[in-house]
Design a protein around this motif. Structure first.
Motif, PDB file in Angstrom:
ATOM      1  N   GLN A  44       6.541  -6.623 -12.737  1.00  0.00           N
ATOM      2  CA  GLN A  44       5.357  -6.499 -13.798  1.00  0.00           C
ATOM      3  C   GLN A  44       4.072  -7.257 -13.210  1.00  0.00           C
ATOM      4  O   GLN A  44       4.059  -8.028 -12.435  1.00  0.00           O
ATOM      5  CB  GLN A  44       5.666  -7.414 -14.959  1.00  0.00           C
ATOM      6  CG  GLN A  44       6.817  -7.302 -15.850  1.00  0.00           C
ATOM      7  CD  GLN A  44       6.368  -5.713 -16.734  1.00  0.00           C
ATOM      8  OE1 GLN A  44       7.091  -4.911 -16.444  1.00  0.00           O
ATOM      9  NE2 GLN A  44       5.395  -5.855 -17.358  1.00  0.00           N
ATOM     10  N   SER A  45       2.813  -6.534 -13.402  1.00  0.00           N
ATOM     11  CA  SER A  45       1.666  -6.856 -13.024  1.00  0.00           C
ATOM     12  C   SER A  45       0.700  -7.538 -14.071  1.00  0.00           C
ATOM     13  O   SER A  45      -0.060  -8.264 -13.829  1.00  0.00           O
ATOM     14  CB  SER A  45       0.705  -5.692 -12.286  1.00  0.00           C
ATOM     15  OG  SER A  45       0.796  -4.846 -13.374  1.00  0.00           O
ATOM     16  N   ALA A  46       1.311  -7.346 -15.417  1.00  0.00           N
ATOM     17  CA  ALA A  46       0.614  -7.816 -16.519  1.00  0.00           C
ATOM     18  C   ALA A  46       1.749  -7.700 -17.978  1.00  0.00           C
ATOM     19  O   ALA A  46       2.585  -6.860 -17.423  1.00  0.00           O
ATOM     20  CB  ALA A  46      -0.798  -7.218 -16.793  1.00  0.00           C
ATOM     21  N   GLU A  47       1.432  -8.251 -18.867  1.00  0.00           N
ATOM     22  CA  GLU A  47       2.216  -7.909 -20.012  1.00  0.00           C
ATOM     23  C   GLU A  47       2.899  -6.611 -20.203  1.00  0.00           C
ATOM     24  O   GLU A  47       3.724  -6.326 -20.452  1.00  0.00           O
ATOM     25  CB  GLU A  47       1.761  -8.821 -21.277  1.00  0.00           C
ATOM     26  CG  GLU A  47       2.620  -8.714 -22.360  1.00  0.00           C
ATOM     27  CD  GLU A  47       2.127  -9.454 -23.530  1.00  0.00           C
ATOM     28  OE1 GLU A  47       2.339  -8.805 -24.611  1.00  0.00           O
ATOM     29  OE2 GLU A  47       1.532 -10.628 -23.207  1.00  0.00           O
ATOM     30  N   ASP A  48       1.741  -5.784 -20.177  1.00  0.00           N
ATOM     31  CA  ASP A  48       1.892  -4.353 -20.461  1.00  0.00           C
ATOM     32  C   ASP A  48       1.625  -3.481 -19.336  1.00  0.00           C
ATOM     33  O   ASP A  48       1.364  -2.313 -19.486  1.00  0.00           O
ATOM     34  CB  ASP A  48       1.106  -3.940 -21.722  1.00  0.00           C
ATOM     35  CG  ASP A  48      -0.451  -4.310 -21.535  1.00  0.00           C
ATOM     36  OD1 ASP A  48      -0.700  -4.527 -20.581  1.00  0.00           O
ATOM     37  OD2 ASP A  48      -1.105  -3.705 -22.417  1.00  0.00           O
ATOM     38  N   GLN A  49       1.699  -3.878 -18.252  1.00  0.00           N
ATOM     39  CA  GLN A  49       1.474  -3.098 -16.971  1.00  0.00           C
ATOM     40  C   GLN A  49       2.490  -3.318 -15.661  1.00  0.00           C
ATOM     41  O   GLN A  49       3.002  -4.837 -15.688  1.00  0.00           O
ATOM     42  CB  GLN A  49       0.027  -3.295 -16.421  1.00  0.00           C
ATOM     43  CG  GLN A  49      -1.111  -2.453 -17.341  1.00  0.00           C
ATOM     44  CD  GLN A  49      -2.223  -3.149 -16.790  1.00  0.00           C
ATOM     45  OE1 GLN A  49      -2.756  -4.101 -16.134  1.00  0.00           O
ATOM     46  NE2 GLN A  49      -3.320  -2.437 -17.049  1.00  0.00           N
ATOM     47  N   GLY A  50       2.943  -2.625 -14.995  1.00  0.00           N
ATOM     48  CA  GLY A  50       3.852  -2.952 -14.028  1.00  0.00           C
ATOM     49  C   GLY A  50       3.546  -2.052 -12.832  1.00  0.00           C
ATOM     50  O   GLY A  50       2.915  -1.057 -12.831  1.00  0.00           O
ATOM     51  N   GLY A  51       4.603  -2.165 -11.937  1.00  0.00           N
ATOM     52  CA  GLY A  51       4.344  -1.225 -10.927  1.00  0.00           C
ATOM     53  C   GLY A  51       5.790  -0.854 -10.055  1.00  0.00           C
ATOM     54  O   GLY A  51       6.938  -1.702 -10.566  1.00  0.00           O
ATOM     55  N   ALA A  52       5.858  -0.529  -8.959  1.00  0.00           N
ATOM     56  CA  ALA A  52       7.055  -0.366  -8.215  1.00  0.00           C
ATOM     57  C   ALA A  52       6.662  -0.015  -6.675  1.00  0.00           C
ATOM     58  O   ALA A  52       5.758   0.666  -6.455  1.00  0.00           O
ATOM     59  CB  ALA A  52       7.875   0.909  -8.608  1.00  0.00           C
ATOM     60  N   ILE A  53       7.584  -0.456  -5.877  1.00  0.00           N
ATOM     61  CA  ILE A  53       7.364  -0.251  -4.432  1.00  0.00           C
ATOM     62  C   ILE A  53       8.345   0.621  -3.912  1.00  0.00           C
ATOM     63  O   ILE A  53       9.595   0.357  -4.244  1.00  0.00           O
ATOM     64  CB  ILE A  53       7.381  -1.359  -3.578  1.00  0.00           C
ATOM     65  CG1 ILE A  53       5.991  -2.283  -4.138  1.00  0.00           C
ATOM     66  CG2 ILE A  53       7.556  -1.378  -2.250  1.00  0.00           C
ATOM     67  CD1 ILE A  53       5.954  -3.703  -3.396  1.00  0.00           C
ATOM     68  N   MET A  54       8.160   1.728  -3.264  1.00  0.00           N
ATOM     69  CA  MET A  54       9.249   2.757  -3.003  1.00  0.00           C
ATOM     70  C   MET A  54       8.971   3.199  -1.432  1.00  0.00           C
ATOM     71  O   MET A  54       7.867   3.341  -1.200  1.00  0.00           O
ATOM     72  CB  MET A  54       9.417   3.765  -3.954  1.00  0.00           C
ATOM     73  CG  MET A  54       7.998   4.682  -3.720  1.00  0.00           C
ATOM     74  SD  MET A  54       7.940   5.729  -5.146  1.00  0.00           S
ATOM     75  CE  MET A  54       6.482   6.581  -4.754  1.00  0.00           C
ATOM     76  N   PRO A  55       9.971   3.469  -0.629  1.00  0.00           N
ATOM     77  CA  PRO A  55       9.999   4.319   0.769  1.00  0.00           C
ATOM     78  C   PRO A  55       9.331   5.398   0.396  1.00  0.00           C
ATOM     79  O   PRO A  55       9.941   6.344  -0.487  1.00  0.00           O
ATOM     80  CB  PRO A  55      11.365   4.205   1.310  1.00  0.00           C
ATOM     81  CG  PRO A  55      12.108   3.328   0.456  1.00  0.00           C
ATOM     82  CD  PRO A  55      11.523   2.899  -1.042  1.00  0.00           C
ATOM     83  N   SER A  56       8.647   6.150   1.145  1.00  0.00           N
ATOM     84  CA  SER A  56       7.861   7.295   1.008  1.00  0.00           C
ATOM     85  C   SER A  56       7.309   7.797   2.476  1.00  0.00           C
ATOM     86  O   SER A  56       6.813   7.252   3.128  1.00  0.00           O
ATOM     87  CB  SER A  56       6.808   7.392   0.114  1.00  0.00           C
ATOM     88  OG  SER A  56       5.897   8.333  -0.193  1.00  0.00           O
ATOM     89  N   GLU A  57       7.320   9.298   2.382  1.00  0.00           N
ATOM     90  CA  GLU A  57       6.866  10.004   3.618  1.00  0.00           C
ATOM     91  C   GLU A  57       5.180   9.981   3.767  1.00  0.00           C
ATOM     92  O   GLU A  57       4.455  10.271   4.417  1.00  0.00           O
ATOM     93  CB  GLU A  57       7.482  11.425   3.768  1.00  0.00           C
ATOM     94  CG  GLU A  57       8.794  11.386   3.945  1.00  0.00           C
ATOM     95  CD  GLU A  57       9.448  12.704   4.233  1.00  0.00           C
ATOM     96  OE1 GLU A  57       8.649  13.717   4.280  1.00  0.00           O
ATOM     97  OE2 GLU A  57      10.686  12.804   4.233  1.00  0.00           O
ATOM     98  N   THR A  58       4.755   9.487   2.305  1.00  0.00           N
ATOM     99  CA  THR A  58       3.401   9.662   1.972  1.00  0.00           C
ATOM    100  C   THR A  58       2.667   8.412   2.166  1.00  0.00           C
ATOM    101  O   THR A  58       1.503   8.020   1.703  1.00  0.00           O
ATOM    102  CB  THR A  58       3.047  10.321   0.821  1.00  0.00           C
ATOM    103  OG1 THR A  58       3.602   9.550  -0.311  1.00  0.00           O
ATOM    104  CG2 THR A  58       3.324  11.875   0.791  1.00  0.00           C
ATOM    105  N   ALA A  59       3.526   7.272   2.857  1.00  0.00           N
ATOM    106  CA  ALA A  59       2.850   5.757   2.792  1.00  0.00           C
ATOM    107  C   ALA A  59       1.472   6.104   3.565  1.00  0.00           C
ATOM    108  O   ALA A  59       1.165   6.718   4.443  1.00  0.00           O
ATOM    109  CB  ALA A  59       3.598   4.997   3.868  1.00  0.00           C
ATOM    110  N   GLY A  60       0.487   5.299   3.008  1.00  0.00           N
ATOM    111  CA  GLY A  60      -0.983   5.349   3.561  1.00  0.00           C
ATOM    112  C   GLY A  60      -1.654   6.270   2.632  1.00  0.00           C
ATOM    113  O   GLY A  60      -2.896   6.104   2.855  1.00  0.00           O
ATOM    114  N   SER A  61      -1.401   7.055   1.733  1.00  0.00           N
ATOM    115  CA  SER A  61      -2.171   8.015   0.968  1.00  0.00           C
ATOM    116  C   SER A  61      -2.728   7.535  -0.222  1.00  0.00           C
ATOM    117  O   SER A  61      -3.394   8.143  -0.850  1.00  0.00           O
ATOM    118  CB  SER A  61      -1.112   9.257   0.670  1.00  0.00           C
ATOM    119  OG  SER A  61      -0.016   8.762  -0.196  1.00  0.00           O
TER     120      SER A  61
END
Length: 119
Positions: A44-61
């Protein structure tokens, strides 16, 4: 509110390193993967906002941003009408719908509509 950032994803070449970075920078409490078949670490980045970290071949994009909409079908149609491109919506079962899109300048983003009845 339509257009509000409700979620973002961090494509990474090393999910442990990226998790340590964002946890250290903002104090995010990044959980273990919420999916058995895919490393997808949410926070969670705020009460009504969040995110995720994931492995990806497009890292850095760049981050993948999800913008809220009240009607994903109408928003997909509007993106196309305005000269952008949008994929058809896809379900996130019991959470909602998303559709990947690009604006007229080629910038990628995703649309999100919350819907606990999403199949």
């Amino acid at each position: 509110m339509a257009g509000k950032i409700v979620h973002f994803e961090v494509p990474s070449s090393d999910a442990d390193r990226a998790s340590a970075f964002y946890s250290g920078l903002f104090g995010y409490e990044i959980g273990k993967s919420v999916m058995e078949e895919f490393d997808y670490r949410m926070f969670q980045s705020a009460e009504d906002q969040g995110g995720a970290i994931m492995p990806s071949e497009t890292a850095g994009s760049g981050l993948i941003v999800y913008l809220d909409t009240d009607d994903i079908d109408a928003s997909v149609a509007k993106v196309r009408e305005l000269g952008g491109s949008a994929e058809d919506k896809q379900p996130v079962p019991t959470h909602g719908w998303f559709a990947t899109a690009k604006d007229t300048e080629g910038n990628s983003f995703s649309l999100w509509q919350a819907d606990p009845n999403a199949a």
